[in-house]
Scaffold this active site. Structure first.
Site, PDB file in Angstrom:
ATOM      1  N   GLU A   1     -16.660   7.373  29.020  1.00 13.85           N
ATOM      2  CA  GLU A   1     -17.276   7.548  30.235  1.00 13.85           C
ATOM      3  C   GLU A   1     -18.007   8.993  30.203  1.00 13.85           C
ATOM      4  OE1 GLU A   1     -13.039   6.152  32.046  1.00 13.85           O
ATOM      5  OE2 GLU A   1     -13.894   7.818  32.803  1.00 13.85           O
TER       6      GLU A   1
ATOM      7  N   CYS B   1     -20.102  16.175  32.045  1.00 13.41           N
ATOM      8  CA  CYS B   1     -18.787  16.117  31.417  1.00 13.41           C
ATOM      9  C   CYS B   1     -18.589  14.905  30.634  1.00 13.41           C
ATOM     10  CB  CYS B   1     -17.679  15.837  32.259  1.00 13.41           C
ATOM     11  SG  CYS B   1     -16.008  15.471  31.620  1.00 13.41           S
TER      12      CYS B   1
ATOM     13  N   CYS C   1      -7.654   8.311  22.742  1.00 16.05           N
ATOM     14  CA  CYS C   1      -7.414   9.833  22.203  1.00 16.05           C
ATOM     15  C   CYS C   1      -6.014   9.384  21.503  1.00 16.05           C
ATOM     16  CB  CYS C   1      -7.088  10.600  23.589  1.00 16.05           C
ATOM     17  SG  CYS C   1      -6.447  12.182  22.996  1.00 16.05           S
TER      18      CYS C   1
ATOM     19  N   CYS D   1      -0.751  12.309  25.901  1.00 15.24           N
ATOM     20  CA  CYS D   1      -0.216  13.079  26.983  1.00 15.24           C
ATOM     21  C   CYS D   1       0.363  11.867  27.942  1.00 15.24           C
ATOM     22  CB  CYS D   1      -1.202  14.249  27.429  1.00 15.24           C
ATOM     23  SG  CYS D   1      -2.023  15.130  26.527  1.00 15.24           S
TER      24      CYS D   1
ATOM     25  N   CYS E   1      -1.896  11.006  31.193  1.00 19.35           N
ATOM     26  CA  CYS E   1      -3.533  10.735  31.121  1.00 19.35           C
ATOM     27  C   CYS E   1      -3.816   9.283  30.782  1.00 19.35           C
ATOM     28  CB  CYS E   1      -4.072  11.804  29.888  1.00 19.35           C
ATOM     29  SG  CYS E   1      -5.856  11.554  29.333  1.00 19.35           S
TER      30      CYS E   1
ATOM     31  N   ASN F   1      -5.151  13.789  38.964  1.00 15.98           N
ATOM     32  CA  ASN F   1      -5.359  12.040  39.730  1.00 15.98           C
ATOM     33  C   ASN F   1      -4.294  11.140  39.303  1.00 15.98           C
ATOM     34  OD1 ASN F   1      -8.320  12.327  40.561  1.00 15.98           O
ATOM     35  ND2 ASN F   1      -8.815  13.403  38.525  1.00 15.98           N
TER      36      ASN F   1
ATOM     37  N   CYS G   1     -10.140  11.372  34.040  1.00 15.55           N
ATOM     38  CA  CYS G   1     -10.855  11.074  32.737  1.00 15.55           C
ATOM     39  C   CYS G   1      -9.916   9.634  32.172  1.00 15.55           C
ATOM     40  CB  CYS G   1     -10.787  11.684  31.746  1.00 15.55           C
ATOM     41  SG  CYS G   1      -9.201  12.433  30.915  1.00 15.55           S
TER      42      CYS G   1
END
Ligand code: SAH
Ligand code: SF4
Length: 346
Positions: A93, A106, A113, A117, A120, A291, A334
């Protein structure tokens, strides 16, 4: 068709060598770099080249390999969120934002990843692969083409840990900064990291003008390690020391990102810790209303609490902003669009 060389992500020097291979003078490579930087992909539009050069480019080269597979537009503020399809079936994205001072974008640095975390969406399935420099550039070119307007600010804050993909990141930064092409000022670029200390040090030495943002989110080792496993390898004391050094050496303020998570890191005690531990570091705190991502079970502290905390920090001499909620009407966090579309593994 199959083995055409992708020129996107190549440096001026590499394109010069490529031009020479095709029997041209080196300066043709520089011209190629210029065209590509402007988003021109059709060699037949590169009007300062001979017909012979154009046709050999068409035969053996191409510019980019991605496409936009989904676009969401927030009509209230013009924010555009893109899902980019990669050639191998993966997707990443990017978000294009309009500000008073111009357009900002961005971009993602990896597919997934591996930092894990807890809050996330990007890390839910771990790391799939690194993005190439060309794929980082293409996010910008495709978004600009769709938006019909160029960007002049860039944040590397989408999916992925940029310092876990250091070599492609630095190649990308040198290309976008190259005066023969985009010539984007390093000062207009921000790289966000979860806190890989040796990479912070290396980056500060190699790219002192690029802005650094560090995701902090909690100021006790125990608490931060639960939210961000990277803290076990590089605990707070080391991280804050590296941040302070970075600011000192580069002369630029470090941004600390702090996502406010209800009941996790938003108590008065947490705020006092921020004040105590960041004192003396040339920095700026960016409070991010979390978020909420269903899969993670965390909730946002809400804008009211964010405003309260911002005021307390300001009153205690810590520069602070609450991140404007861009694209609130679209899946903002994200990794969320990719998650929702299920476009994770092609
Ligand atoms: N990997 C890098 C950059 C990408 S994440 C990093 O972690 O810094 C960009 C920012 O979004 C980070 O500050 C990250 O902590 C934050 N973030 C991740 N998930 C979020 C969520 N659900 N709500 C708000 N911010 C989030
Ligand atoms: Fe990776 Fe950043 Fe998400 Fe952590 S917050 S999992 S480092 S993308």
């Amino acid at each position: 068709m199959m083995n055409r060389t992708d020129l996107l992500g190549m440096t001026t020097e590499e394109l010069k060598a490529f031009a020479v291979e095709l029997g041209e003078k080196p300066f043709r490579g520089k011209q190629l770099f210029k065209w590509i930087s402007r988003g021109v992909r059709d060699f037949n539009m590169m009007t300062d080249f001979s017909l012979r050069f154009r046709s050999s480019l068409c035969e053996c080269a191409r510019v980019g390999s991605m496409e936009i597979i989904k676009t969401q537009v927030d009509k209230s503020d013009g924010t555009m969120k893109f899902l980019f399809g990669l050639e191998d079936g993966n997707a990443v994205e990017g978000v294009f934002m309009k500000y008073k001072y111009g357009n900002s974008m961005c971009i993602s640095s990896q597919v997934g990843c591996r930092m894990g975390c807890a809050f996330c969406a990007s890390g839910l399935d771990g790391l799939i692969r690194n993005l190439t420099a060309g794929e980082m550039l293409d996010q910008i070119l495709l978004a600009e083409e769709a938006a019909g307007s160029p960007i002049n600010h860039l944040v590397i804050m989408g999916t992925g840990e940029p310092f876990d993909n250091y070599d492609n990141l630095s190649r990308f930064l040198r290309i976008i900064h190259d005066e023969n092409g985009r010539n984007l000022s390093f000062r207009n670029i921000t790289v966000s990291t979860s806190g890989i200390v040796p990479a912070i040090e290396k980056f500060g030495a190699e790219f002192p003008q690029v802005n650094l943002a560090i995701s902090l989110h909690r100021l006790t080792d125990e608490g931060r390690s639960m939210l961000m496993p990277v803290n076990r390898a590089y605990p707070l004391e080391q991280l804050l020391k590296a941040a302070g050094e970075h600011a000192r050496i580069t002369g630029r303020r470090v941004t600390f990102e702090y996502a406010l998570i209800k009941g996790e890191n938003d108590s008065d005690e947490d705020v006092n810790l921020i004040i105590r531990k960041l004192r003396g570091i040339m920095c700026h705190v960016n409070l991010i209303p979390l978020n909420a991502v269903k899969e993670t079970g965390f909730d946002s502290s809400g804008r009211k609490r964010a405003a309260e905390i911002a005021k307390t920090l300001e009153n205690n001499g810590i520069a602070c902003t609450v991140r404007r909620e861009l694209g609130a009407g679209i899946d903002g966090a994200c990794g969320q669009l990719r998650l929702k579309t299920g476009a994770k593994n092609g």
